[in-house]
Design a protein around this motif. Structure first.
Motif, PDB file in Angstrom:
ATOM      1  N   GLU A   5      -9.144   4.486 -28.625  1.00 34.39           N
ATOM      2  CA  GLU A   5     -10.358   3.910 -28.056  1.00 34.39           C
ATOM      3  C   GLU A   5     -10.313   4.019 -26.535  1.00 34.39           C
ATOM      4  O   GLU A   5      -9.420   3.473 -25.888  1.00 34.39           O
ATOM      5  N   ARG A  25     -17.671   3.089 -24.178  1.00 35.92           N
ATOM      6  CA  ARG A  25     -16.541   2.912 -25.096  1.00 35.92           C
ATOM      7  C   ARG A  25     -16.750   3.765 -26.339  1.00 35.92           C
ATOM      8  O   ARG A  25     -17.822   3.784 -26.926  1.00 35.92           O
ATOM      9  N   GLN A  26     -15.692   4.491 -26.719  1.00 37.21           N
ATOM     10  CA  GLN A  26     -15.735   5.337 -27.907  1.00 37.21           C
ATOM     11  C   GLN A  26     -14.321   5.602 -28.405  1.00 37.21           C
ATOM     12  O   GLN A  26     -13.366   5.486 -27.651  1.00 37.21           O
ATOM     13  N   THR A  27     -14.219   5.932 -29.670  1.00 36.25           N
ATOM     14  CA  THR A  27     -12.925   6.236 -30.264  1.00 36.25           C
ATOM     15  C   THR A  27     -12.806   7.747 -30.405  1.00 36.25           C
ATOM     16  O   THR A  27     -13.608   8.385 -31.085  1.00 36.25           O
TER      17      THR A  27
END
Length: 155
Positions: A5, A25-27
């Motif tokens: 993340e 925000r990102q995985t």
């Protein structure tokens, strides 16, 4: 691990690395993580910005792996360690304790007493970066003497 993340300050694309990210925000899965750490054409500072991204990624990865939930759970720890060790080359005499210390040191680069940095540069000539020689000498002296590092790569 199910991905890393990351919180990206700005979006960017790079056709050479395959990166295509929006800010926020990102995985990141494996392919996205690889594109993220390889990107250099999307930035004005190219290689210097790429090393900053690599430092941020490794610190974030270490922070997410070095948690009690991962380290104390063999069903989580061993698959994560196996995946990482397939791509990590270390000295043959390194034992698991020393690797754990290295992981926590990576985690501390941005979350503790550590500080990520690039070599200080004064500009470029013909597309080649030129070291800021007085700052590099000061940095080497501070590291050699085990003094606190006062040199920054940004000023």
């Amino acid at each position: 691990m199910g991905g890393v993340e990351m919180n990206l300050d700005k979006g960017f694309t790079d056709k050479w690395s395959g990166a295509d990210f929006k800010a926020g925000r990102q995985t990141l899965n494996g392919a996205q993580a690889f594109a993220y750490v390889r990107t250099r054409h999307a930035f004005v500072g190219s290689d210097l910005d790429r090393t900053k991204n690599q430092q941020k990624f490794l610190s974030t990865l270490a922070s997410q792996v070095a948690t009690p939930g991962t380290l104390l759970n063999p069903f989580t720890l061993y698959p994560d360690m196996s995946a990482g060790l397939d791509t990590l080359v270390v000295d043959k005499d390194k034992n698991p304790y020393q690797l754990g210390k290295m992981l926590f040191a990576m985690k501390d680069v941005s979350g503790g007493d550590g500080r990520p940095m690039n070599m200080p540069v004064s500009g470029s000539v013909g597309g080649n970066l030129q070291w800021d020689r007085p700052k590099v000498k000061q940095l080497v002296d501070e590291l050699k003497n085990d003094d606190p590092v006062t040199v920054t790569s940004d000023s």
